[in-house]
Design a protein around this motif. Structure first.
Motif, mmCIF file in Angstrom:
data_model
loop_
_atom_site.group_PDB
_atom_site.id
_atom_site.type_symbol
_atom_site.label_atom_id
_atom_site.label_comp_id
_atom_site.label_asym_id
_atom_site.label_seq_id
_atom_site.Cartn_x
_atom_site.Cartn_y
_atom_site.Cartn_z
ATOM 1 N N TYR A 71 0.841 -1.205 0.000
ATOM 2 C CA TYR A 71 0.000 0.000 0.000
ATOM 3 C C TYR A 71 0.870 1.247 0.000
ATOM 4 N N ALA A 72 1.757 1.362 0.984
ATOM 5 C CA ALA A 72 2.576 2.573 1.119
ATOM 6 C C ALA A 72 3.447 2.785 -0.107
ATOM 7 N N LEU A 73 3.976 1.704 -0.663
ATOM 8 C CA LEU A 73 4.811 1.815 -1.861
ATOM 9 C C LEU A 73 4.018 2.381 -3.028
ATOM 10 N N SER A 74 2.830 1.859 -3.260
ATOM 11 C CA SER A 74 2.029 2.320 -4.395
ATOM 12 C C SER A 74 1.619 3.776 -4.224
ATOM 13 N N TYR A 75 1.204 4.169 -3.007
ATOM 14 C CA TYR A 75 0.792 5.556 -2.785
ATOM 15 C C TYR A 75 1.978 6.516 -2.946
ATOM 16 N N ALA A 76 3.128 6.144 -2.381
ATOM 17 C CA ALA A 76 4.296 7.026 -2.478
ATOM 18 C C ALA A 76 4.752 7.171 -3.915
ATOM 19 N N LEU A 77 4.724 6.080 -4.655
ATOM 20 C CA LEU A 77 5.126 6.128 -6.059
ATOM 21 C C LEU A 77 4.203 7.038 -6.863
ATOM 22 N N LEU A 127 -7.454 5.017 -3.404
ATOM 23 C CA LEU A 127 -6.518 5.925 -2.745
ATOM 24 C C LEU A 127 -5.315 6.226 -3.626
ATOM 25 N N CYS A 128 -4.959 5.341 -4.533
ATOM 26 C CA CYS A 128 -3.921 5.668 -5.515
ATOM 27 C C CYS A 128 -4.348 6.883 -6.339
ATOM 28 N N ALA A 129 -5.603 6.864 -6.786
ATOM 29 C CA ALA A 129 -6.112 8.000 -7.561
ATOM 30 C C ALA A 129 -6.138 9.269 -6.710
ATOM 31 N N ALA A 130 -6.554 9.155 -5.440
ATOM 32 C CA ALA A 130 -6.592 10.326 -4.559
ATOM 33 C C ALA A 130 -5.189 10.881 -4.324
ATOM 34 N N HIS A 131 -4.216 10.014 -4.084
ATOM 35 C CA HIS A 131 -2.842 10.471 -3.894
ATOM 36 C C HIS A 131 -2.284 11.080 -5.180
ATOM 37 N N GLY A 132 -2.746 10.576 -6.315
ATOM 38 C CA GLY A 132 -2.327 11.174 -7.575
ATOM 39 C C GLY A 132 -2.790 12.617 -7.701
ATOM 40 N N VAL A 133 -4.027 12.876 -7.320
ATOM 41 C CA VAL A 133 -4.560 14.236 -7.364
ATOM 42 C C VAL A 133 -3.793 15.148 -6.406
ATOM 43 N N ILE A 134 -3.565 14.653 -5.186
ATOM 44 C CA ILE A 134 -2.843 15.465 -4.193
ATOM 45 C C ILE A 134 -1.423 15.772 -4.677
ATOM 46 N N GLY A 135 -0.741 14.764 -5.163
ATOM 47 C CA GLY A 135 0.616 14.971 -5.657
ATOM 48 C C GLY A 135 0.669 15.934 -6.824
ATOM 49 N N ALA A 184 7.220 11.624 -1.961
ATOM 50 C CA ALA A 184 7.558 10.204 -1.833
ATOM 51 C C ALA A 184 7.805 9.829 -0.371
ATOM 52 N N CYS A 185 8.622 10.590 0.315
ATOM 53 C CA CYS A 185 8.972 10.273 1.705
ATOM 54 C C CYS A 185 7.800 10.512 2.654
ATOM 55 N N ALA A 186 7.139 11.651 2.480
ATOM 56 C CA ALA A 186 6.050 11.992 3.399
ATOM 57 C C ALA A 186 4.913 10.978 3.308
ATOM 58 N N VAL A 187 4.516 10.638 2.099
ATOM 59 C CA VAL A 187 3.403 9.695 1.942
ATOM 60 C C VAL A 187 3.786 8.318 2.465
ATOM 61 N N PHE A 188 4.979 7.851 2.136
ATOM 62 C CA PHE A 188 5.396 6.521 2.594
ATOM 63 C C PHE A 188 5.388 6.446 4.121
ATOM 64 N N TYR A 231 4.020 4.237 8.851
ATOM 65 C CA TYR A 231 4.539 4.363 10.212
ATOM 66 C C TYR A 231 3.489 4.323 11.317
ATOM 67 N N PRO A 232 2.214 4.691 11.080
ATOM 68 C CA PRO A 232 1.227 4.643 12.172
ATOM 69 C C PRO A 232 1.083 3.292 12.852
ATOM 70 N N HIS A 233 1.506 2.206 12.198
ATOM 71 C CA HIS A 233 1.413 0.893 12.836
ATOM 72 C C HIS A 233 2.386 0.744 13.997
ATOM 73 N N ALA A 234 3.335 1.661 14.103
ATOM 74 C CA ALA A 234 4.263 1.637 15.234
ATOM 75 C C ALA A 234 3.898 2.685 16.277
ATOM 76 N N LEU A 235 2.734 3.302 16.123
ATOM 77 C CA LEU A 235 2.365 4.416 16.992
ATOM 78 C C LEU A 235 1.070 4.138 17.746
ATOM 79 N N GLU A 236 0.900 4.830 18.822
ATOM 80 C CA GLU A 236 -0.391 4.951 19.490
ATOM 81 C C GLU A 236 -0.765 6.424 19.481
ATOM 82 N N PRO A 237 -2.025 6.779 19.494
ATOM 83 C CA PRO A 237 -3.204 5.940 19.666
ATOM 84 C C PRO A 237 -3.482 5.062 18.448
ATOM 85 N N PHE A 238 -4.244 3.993 18.692
ATOM 86 C CA PHE A 238 -4.471 2.991 17.668
ATOM 87 C C PHE A 238 -5.266 3.509 16.478
ATOM 88 N N TYR A 239 -6.088 4.527 16.702
ATOM 89 C CA TYR A 239 -6.941 4.962 15.591
ATOM 90 C C TYR A 239 -6.125 5.475 14.408
#
Length: 425
Positions: A55-61, A135-143, A160-164, A169-177
């Motif tokens: 997911y993160a790779l495709s969005y960042a690309l 979300l690929c299409a949405a990230h394309g518009v934002i980019g 590329a860096c910010a989106v990735f 990275y949220p999977h290593a963070l709390e809060p869980f939401y």
């Protein structure tokens, strides 16, 4: 513009080879283990587990390539060269190849997974894939919009860096939401589980709201009105997502779907998923034979009426009852430990922490009666303090006991279970 010309002039062409190389490396070194984890192919798990790493790779690309396209769009002054064409049509054609590469990053591992574990996709297996494609299409518009605001040398690495990082990275963070709003559906779907509409909405809304907001900032009209509307849309979508996921723990909402089951035998009745048909006979025989041994040596008074495959309930396995027991039979069968799992479940000691060597003696004694005794390597893999000398001593004692009469073996079992607790004090 003709499609071949559009592709040749797009950043997508340069990104295609590294994108596929990274996708294949993710699959070989990480995703493959997830694809073969379950003993039987299950379409929703094959789709979700094959794309959760990319997911993160495709969005960042897509974001980075779209930012470059946006900068080129601005510098080439396309609006002035083709004033008769609608902006949205020109932008759509410009972004189409870039978004297609992002979709390819998502589709390739799915195709590989279904090729490796042959089965057919089902409608309830598609939401995680459709989420990524949207979300690929949405990230394309934002980019693309960011690329018109910043210089390409800055916009591309920033996006590329910010989106990735923001996605992965949220999977290593709390809060869980945070992990349930990132756009990366990292659910580890199990057998009989499917994604819920609410979990998809939680991931979709924040990014989609941001994409709509940046589009509003680019349309013609009163500046203040556009800014207020954009902020309202972005904040509203994010708050709606937060309202859905705010009470979740690290697991997203999942739905347990009904997988067809077939039951065989009577003592006990063994119920397995329909996809386990080829293993049903051997699993049923192992279960029936093991409970016959447990009953003979008075480990159980009577076997349960039904033994069900716990996989059929996803992560929401019901509690065992006197009449019904839920075990991971299919997984155990693949690892040749059906008898061992049943025995370890039903052998009871009058304390919580019996002496390990005596406990193993009891388990190996019963496993020997079923003809499927665990080897030293299998036991030592979970206990580095268990030596070959100890194993030989235990086997010698088990062999001596097994040569006695049934009544003597029952008496030995009752004595050693008490001794295992006394020696652990």
């Amino acid at each position: 513009m003709r499609i071949p010309t559009l592709i040749r002039s797009s950043t997508a062409l340069a990104a295609l080879v590294p994108a596929l190389a990274l996708t294949l490396s993710f699959y070989v070194f990480s995703t493959h283990d997830q694809v073969v984890y379950w003993p039987y192919p299950y379409a929703p798990a094959l789709v979700q587990r094959s794309i959760e790493q990319v997911y993160a790779l495709s969005y960042a690309l897509v974001s980075a390539a779209s930012a470059w396209q946006g900068a080129r769009f601005k510098e080439s002054r396309v609006r002035e060269l083709a004033p008769y064409r609608r902006d949205w049509a020109v932008v759509s054609w410009t972004l189409a190849p870039v978004v297609a590469v992002g979709w390819l990053v998502l589709l390739v591992p799915v195709v590989l997974a279904f090729a490796e574990r042959p089965t057919w996709p089902t409608p309830d297996s598609l939401p995680p894939l459709l989420l990524g494609m949207a979300l690929c299409a949405a990230h394309g518009v934002i980019g693309f919009v960011v690329g018109q605001w910043l210089k390409p040398a800055l916009a591309v690495p920033v996006m590329a860096c910010a989106v990735f990082l923001l996605v992965s990275y949220p999977h290593a963070l709390e809060p869980f939401y945070l992990r349930h709003m990132s756009g990366e559906y990292f659910a580890h779907l199990g057998y009989a589980e499917t994604a819920t509409a609410s979990s998809m909405a939680g991931h979709l809304l924040p990014t989609l709201g941001l994409a709509v907001a940046v589009c509003l900032l680019r349309v013609r009209g009163h500046v203040l009105l556009r800014i207020v509307t954009a902020v309202a849309v972005c904040a509203g979508a994010t708050f709606a997502s937060y309202s859905i996921v705010k009470d979740w723990n690290y697991n997203p909402g999942v739905h347990v779907t009904s997988v067809g089951t077939r039951c065989t035998g009577t003592a006990p009745e063994v119920c397995l998923p329909a996809s386990a048909e080829k293993d049903a006979g051997s699993i049923g025989a192992e279960v029936e034979g093991t409970f016959a041994v447990l009953k003979k040596y008075q480990v159980v008074d009577k076997p349960p009426k039904r033994v069900e495959e716990a996989l059929s309930y996803g992560r929401f396995t019901p509690e065992d009852t006197e009449d019904s027991v839920y075990l991971l039979l299919s997984t155990a069968h693949r690892e040749h430990r059906v008898q061992a799992d049943i025995i370890s479940t039903y052998v009871k000691f009058p304390c919580e922490a019996p002496q390990p060597t005596l406990r193993r003696a009891v388990l190996l004694w019963l496993e020997g009666k079923t003809g499927a005794m665990s080897g030293y390597e299998q036991i030592a893999a979970g206990d580095p303090f268990y030596s070959r000398a100890q194993h030989r001593e235990v086997l010698k004692g088990v062999a001596e006991v097994s040569g006695k009469s049934t009544a003597e073996q029952v008496a030995w079992y009752r004595t050693i279970t008490r001794s295992a607790c006394e020696e652990s004090r």
